[in-house]
Design a protein around this motif. Structure first.
Motif, PDB file in Angstrom:
ATOM      1  N   PHE A  11      -1.715 -31.134 -11.158  1.00 39.50           N
ATOM      2  CA  PHE A  11      -1.422 -31.465 -12.401  1.00 39.50           C
ATOM      3  C   PHE A  11      -0.219 -32.588 -12.506  1.00 39.50           C
ATOM      4  CE2 PHE A  11       1.504 -30.927 -16.130  1.00 39.50           C
ATOM      5  CZ  PHE A  11       0.419 -30.947 -17.188  1.00 39.50           C
ATOM      6  N   GLN A  12       0.436 -32.342 -11.525  1.00 36.31           N
ATOM      7  CA  GLN A  12       1.647 -33.592 -11.264  1.00 36.31           C
ATOM      8  C   GLN A  12       0.851 -35.149 -10.804  1.00 36.31           C
ATOM      9  OE1 GLN A  12       4.885 -33.424 -11.983  1.00 36.31           O
ATOM     10  NE2 GLN A  12       5.469 -35.213 -11.239  1.00 36.31           N
ATOM     11  N   ARG A  32      -2.138 -36.014 -11.486  1.00 30.04           N
ATOM     12  CA  ARG A  32      -3.097 -36.518 -12.537  1.00 30.04           C
ATOM     13  C   ARG A  32      -2.219 -37.030 -13.630  1.00 30.04           C
ATOM     14  NH1 ARG A  32      -6.286 -31.857 -14.425  1.00 30.04           N
ATOM     15  NH2 ARG A  32      -4.945 -30.434 -13.691  1.00 30.04           N
ATOM     16  N   TYR A  33      -1.021 -36.421 -14.190  1.00 26.57           N
ATOM     17  CA  TYR A  33      -0.502 -36.735 -15.421  1.00 26.57           C
ATOM     18  C   TYR A  33       0.682 -37.631 -15.026  1.00 26.57           C
ATOM     19  CZ  TYR A  33      -4.149 -33.966 -17.478  1.00 26.57           C
ATOM     20  OH  TYR A  33      -5.306 -33.318 -17.530  1.00 26.57           O
ATOM     21  N   TYR A  34       1.585 -37.305 -14.141  1.00 28.35           N
ATOM     22  CA  TYR A  34       2.963 -37.828 -14.042  1.00 28.35           C
ATOM     23  C   TYR A  34       3.158 -38.601 -12.819  1.00 28.35           C
ATOM     24  CZ  TYR A  34       4.000 -34.159 -17.614  1.00 28.35           C
ATOM     25  OH  TYR A  34       4.076 -33.501 -18.630  1.00 28.35           O
TER      26      TYR A  34
END
Length: 216
Positions: free
Chosen positions: A69-70, A72-74
């Motif tokens: 998640f980290q 991919r998005y941040y």
């Protein structure tokens, strides 16, 4: 769960004995990259953090560990193409959707990828440029044991090979620790049996946590 705990000695010994075969698919083009990115979640993430701590200073390479998640998005790590980067993805089942998306982002930015899974027919194994098969078998329980230790060992040996470090002394140390596993497991069981008051304390903490979680 105890079945998988007790299987660890055989699983880890098998990985050590098959090290050359397991790592034979690593391409020469992946040797001595300047930056390694590892993505994983759950127990695989803990395994990645442990290996990072053991190896980062020794290999002189930056190792970045992020959740899918980290990443991919941040994090900008996969969104900035760089020929010296390498993405390593860890997933015992090889079916994590977030990890699959990270593989695609890396490919879009010309970053080579390696997957370590326990299923060479899994989506992640197929999607990655190179797949390392981790022979630990299935572990259909929540807390991972043999999967965690197998991931640590396989990732450790793989990164050492990527940086052309001799693994003889490390393998010797692992063999010694693995041979001591059964007696250490028995000592741990005995300690738990002799300190069963921890079970009631654990239940109290769970009740308090549930109450706090339900607060609005």
């Amino acid at each position: 769960m105890w079945t998988y705990i007790d299987e660890q000695k055989d699983v880890l010994t098998n990985i050590l004995n098959q090290e050359e075969k397991i790592l034979s698919s690593l391409p020469d083009a992946f040797i001595n990259k300047k930056e390694i990115i590892i993505t994983a979640s759950g127990s695989s993430l803990n395994a990645a953090m442990l290996v990072k701590t053991m190896l980062e200073k020794e290999i002189g390479c930056l190792i970045q560990v992020e959740t899918p998640f980290q990443l991919r998005y941040y994090s900008p790590l996969l969104h900035l193409p760089h020929k010296h980067k390498l993405l390593i993805v860890l997933s015992q089942t090889g079916k994590s959707i977030g990890t699959l998306e990270c593989l695609q982002i890396a490919k879009n930015n010309y970053i080579p990828t390696i997957a370590i899974t326990a299923d060479n027919k899994s989506p992640i194994a197929i999607q990655a440029d190179t797949h390392i098969n981790m022979p630990c078998g299935k572990e259909p329980v929540g807390p991972k044991t043999k999967g965690f230790t197998a991931t640590v060992l396989t990732l450790h040996l793989m990164i050492m090979k990527l940086f052309q470090l001799s693994s003889q002394s490390i393998i010797k140390e692992y063999h010694q620790s693995i041979n001591e596993l059964p007696q250490n497991i028995q000592h741990a069981k005995k300690w738990c049996e002799e300190h069963n008051e921890w079970e009631s304390k654990s239940n109290e903490y769970c009740w308090i946590w549930n109450q706090l979680s339900n607060c609005t």
